[in-house]
Scaffold this motif. Structure first.
Motif, PDB file in Angstrom:
ATOM      1  N   HIS A  88       0.742  -1.169  -0.238  1.00  0.00           N
ATOM      2  CA  HIS A  88       0.033  -0.149  -0.111  1.00  0.00           C
ATOM      3  C   HIS A  88       0.926   1.327  -0.017  1.00  0.00           C
ATOM      4  CE1 HIS A  88      -3.893  -2.314   0.950  1.00  0.00           C
ATOM      5  NE2 HIS A  88      -2.759  -2.944   1.811  1.00  0.00           N
ATOM      6  N   GLU A  89       0.220   2.477  -0.447  1.00  0.00           N
ATOM      7  CA  GLU A  89       1.092   3.618  -0.363  1.00  0.00           C
ATOM      8  C   GLU A  89       0.694   4.276   1.018  1.00  0.00           C
ATOM      9  OE1 GLU A  89       2.985   4.403  -2.796  1.00  0.00           O
ATOM     10  OE2 GLU A  89       2.508   2.508  -3.471  1.00  0.00           O
ATOM     11  N   GLY A  90      -0.206   3.815   1.822  1.00  0.00           N
ATOM     12  CA  GLY A  90      -0.423   4.379   3.204  1.00  0.00           C
ATOM     13  C   GLY A  90      -0.073   3.398   4.196  1.00  0.00           C
ATOM     14  N   PRO A  91      -0.137   3.881   5.424  1.00  0.00           N
ATOM     15  CA  PRO A  91       0.023   2.675   6.492  1.00  0.00           C
ATOM     16  C   PRO A  91      -1.035   1.654   6.429  1.00  0.00           C
ATOM     17  CG  PRO A  91       0.301   5.041   7.329  1.00  0.00           C
ATOM     18  CD  PRO A  91      -0.090   5.016   5.745  1.00  0.00           C
ATOM     19  N   ILE A  92      -0.560   0.690   6.927  1.00  0.00           N
ATOM     20  CA  ILE A  92      -1.643  -0.588   7.086  1.00  0.00           C
ATOM     21  C   ILE A  92      -2.014  -0.385   8.157  1.00  0.00           C
ATOM     22  CG2 ILE A  92      -1.849  -3.259   7.004  1.00  0.00           C
ATOM     23  CD1 ILE A  92       0.361  -3.407   5.050  1.00  0.00           C
ATOM     24  N   LYS A  93      -3.580  -0.628   8.321  1.00  0.00           N
ATOM     25  CA  LYS A  93      -4.221  -0.311   9.605  1.00  0.00           C
ATOM     26  C   LYS A  93      -4.712  -1.632  10.073  1.00  0.00           C
ATOM     27  CE  LYS A  93      -4.756   2.549  11.656  1.00  0.00           C
ATOM     28  NZ  LYS A  93      -4.108   2.949  13.056  1.00  0.00           N
ATOM     29  N   CYS A  94      -5.109  -2.659   9.109  1.00  0.00           N
ATOM     30  CA  CYS A  94      -5.467  -4.048   9.530  1.00  0.00           C
ATOM     31  C   CYS A  94      -5.128  -5.014   8.735  1.00  0.00           C
ATOM     32  CB  CYS A  94      -7.228  -3.755   9.552  1.00  0.00           C
ATOM     33  SG  CYS A  94      -7.920  -3.263   7.794  1.00  0.00           S
ATOM     34  N   LEU A  95      -5.198  -6.441   9.280  1.00  0.00           N
ATOM     35  CA  LEU A  95      -4.763  -7.448   8.377  1.00  0.00           C
ATOM     36  C   LEU A  95      -5.471  -8.999   8.852  1.00  0.00           C
ATOM     37  CD1 LEU A  95      -0.915  -8.282   7.723  1.00  0.00           C
ATOM     38  CD2 LEU A  95      -2.270 -10.033   8.942  1.00  0.00           C
ATOM     39  N   SER A  96      -5.679  -9.567   8.270  1.00  0.00           N
ATOM     40  CA  SER A  96      -6.163 -11.101   8.276  1.00  0.00           C
ATOM     41  C   SER A  96      -5.801 -11.866   7.385  1.00  0.00           C
ATOM     42  CB  SER A  96      -7.783 -10.819   8.224  1.00  0.00           C
ATOM     43  OG  SER A  96      -8.617 -11.935   8.481  1.00  0.00           O
ATOM     44  N   VAL A  97      -5.973 -13.212   7.984  1.00  0.00           N
ATOM     45  CA  VAL A  97      -4.962 -14.279   7.196  1.00  0.00           C
ATOM     46  C   VAL A  97      -5.963 -15.333   7.106  1.00  0.00           C
ATOM     47  CG1 VAL A  97      -3.116 -15.681   6.968  1.00  0.00           C
ATOM     48  CG2 VAL A  97      -2.815 -13.362   7.984  1.00  0.00           C
TER      49      VAL A  97
END
Length: 518
Positions: free
Chosen positions: A191-200
């Motif tokens: 992403h060009e911005g900060p990652i705020k959430c992640l799921s796997v």
């Protein structure tokens, strides 16, 4: 690294003075696997003001295990009469085990008589006390290398820890060696911005062996984009798979993903209160669209960024698909901070409803097919993070800016006799007392113990809770002062490792388990 602090240590100072006694009967908790820890259930007399530490000594004595007395540490060296033989007898015994105790399903944190009277128990009969091996203090196991930017999201899945950073990059770490040292095996600028959430999610039922060895990693960013990347654990390759379009018009703050019947099902929420549902096959062919060229990471957000390393670019041969939302609607009037299909097996098999939390102080349950809110729980504070139990469908823990972890139960009936939306409330707004000293940024349930959860905060600490007590079991300072804890994840083969990440750009890991198998 500061050692873990036992927040209940003040409760362990037992009064050994002889006085009134009370009859108690011990029962080993049914969840304890090692049944050799059972003691006779016949009532025995103990001091009425005995507390947890004293009861633990009683259990160890009944088990013929070593009992360590506080005054033994400062024995008078001149008093050697009989001491050597006593020490020899103790050395032949198995080591002592610290135990925890329940009265009326609440952890004992006072004297036995005080607790019995509090819960309205008759002292004419023996007080039934359930016991089990106590959870040990989290033990620091090591750190990762320093990453380029803040670590804002993480999830452990099977054997890998996946992290998202403020530089817009996804990184895959794998514990290795006896000390389970974290090694970064793959990374990509997502992403060009900060990652705020992640799921796997993973697809163990796929006919494609490559899919069985793959993880699908969904990430949302402040740049208003949502993507999934595929990680092949056999080749350690991380490639862009899907870009999700025409769904969010604001920063994506939360996402949850499950694999069901070779389909990837995902729910995501944004800062405008929008909720999107996405679904597509994990075995679909790519349409050949070229992925965007990898660009420079965003500007650093913290003064102590010493490294200027860049995450590896995606392979030139990668291609991706684009998907529109299956459904989308305005779920909340303010920023969404959490979304979950439910971590328990029952919820993930049905995937008929989704739980959401927001800055509008509410928790909601949505019927996905009808896009209808079937339950609303209104609280008194902004919901900053959310997680659902692995063991009980509909049990939710939330974190808040007022330094409090709250528990919710959405298993109540959602319709009254007239068919309108039913009323419900927080399980108990004072179940867990405020203990953090800053905004709670993440809360996660233990995958192995239905009563245990962990929380991290802007105060830089990690707290371990047992929901049968209002105070945390342990507090660990995981970050230096002035640094913030932003995310955490349970992991390890037995779910007994806790990983934390934050503004110091380092992943830390802690071993956290009971004194005996349970």
């Amino acid at each position: 690294m500061a050692p873990a602090r036992n927040d209940n240590s003040s409760d362990d100072n037992d009064d050994d003075d002889e006085g009134e006694q009370i009859r108690v009967a011990f029962v080993l908790d049914s969840s304890v696997v090692d049944r050799s820890l059972e003691v006779p259930t016949e009532p025995i007399a103990v001091p009425s003001d005995i507390r947890r530490k004293g009861l633990s000594a009683v259990i160890n004595h009944l088990l013929d295990r070593r009992v360590v007395q506080d005054d033994e540490k400062e024995k008078n060296s001149d008093d050697e009469s009989g001491s050597e033989s006593d020490d020899d007898d103790e050395s032949d015994k198995l080591p002592s085990i610290p135990f925890d105790f329940l009265i009326q399903q609440k952890l004992l944190r006072t004297g036995v008589e005080t607790a019995a009277r509090r819960y309205g128990l008759s002292l004419e009969e023996a007080v039934s006390i359930t016991y089990f091996p106590a959870q040990t203090a989290p033990e620091h196991q090591g750190d990762s290398e320093e990453l380029p930017d803040w670590i804002s999201a993480m999830t452990f899945h099977k054997t890998h820890l996946c992290t998202g950073g403020y530089d817009g990059s996804i990184r895959i770490h794998r514990p290795s060696g006896k000390q389970q040292t974290l090694k970064t095996v793959a990374s990509i600028h997502a992403h060009e911005g900060p990652i705020k959430c992640l799921s796997v999610a993973s697809n163990s039922s796929s006919k494609d062996n490559n899919n069985n060895n793959s993880l699908w990693i969904a990430t949302g960013s402040l740049d208003q984009t949502l993507t999934t990347h595929k990680f092949d654990s056999t080749t350690n390759q991380l490639t862009l798979q899907t870009k999700y379009i025409n769904g969010h018009s604001a920063s994506v703050g939360c996402v949850d993903t499950v694999c069901k019947n070779n389909n990837l099902l995902m729910a995501s929420g944004d800062w405008d209160g929008g909720l999107c549902i996405w679904e597509h096959s994990t075995e679909e062919q790519h349409d050949g669209d070229n992925a965007d060229d990898d660009e420079e990471p965003t500007k650093k957000r913290k003064k102590n960024k010493k490294k200027d390393q860049k995450a590896s670019a995606p392979k030139s041969s990668s291609s991706f698909t684009q998907h529109n939302p299956k459904a989308s609607w305005r779920a909340h009037v303010s920023q969404m901070s959490g979304v979950s299909w439910g971590n328990d097996v029952q919820s993930q098999q049905s995937c008929s409803s989704v739980i959401t939390g927001s800055w509008d102080n509410s928790i909601k349950v949505w019927d996905v097919e009808r896009q209808d809110c079937v339950l609303t729980l209104n609280g008194s504070r902004v919901v900053s993070c959310l997680d659902t139990s692995y063991h009980s469908s509909g049990v939710v823990a939330t974190g808040h800016p007022d330094c409090t972890v709250r528990l919710w139960d959405v298993r109540t009936s959602t319709k009254n006799n007239t068919g309108s939306e039913g009323a419900a409330s927080v399980v108990n707004d004072s179940t867990l007392k405020p203990s953090h000293k800053g905004w709670i940024s993440d809360v996660q349930w233990s995958p192995t113990n239905p009563y245990v959860l962990a929380s991290t905060s802007y105060d830089g600490t990690l707290k371990i809770w047992d929901i049968r007590s209002s105070l945390p079991l342990y507090t660990v300072r995981t970050f230096p002062k002035e640094e913030k804890g932003l995310c955490l994840a349970y992991g390890g083969e037995n779910g007994n490792v806790i990983y934390t990440g934050g503004s110091d750009c380092i992943v830390k890991q802690y071993m956290c388990s009971s004194s005996s198998s349970s």
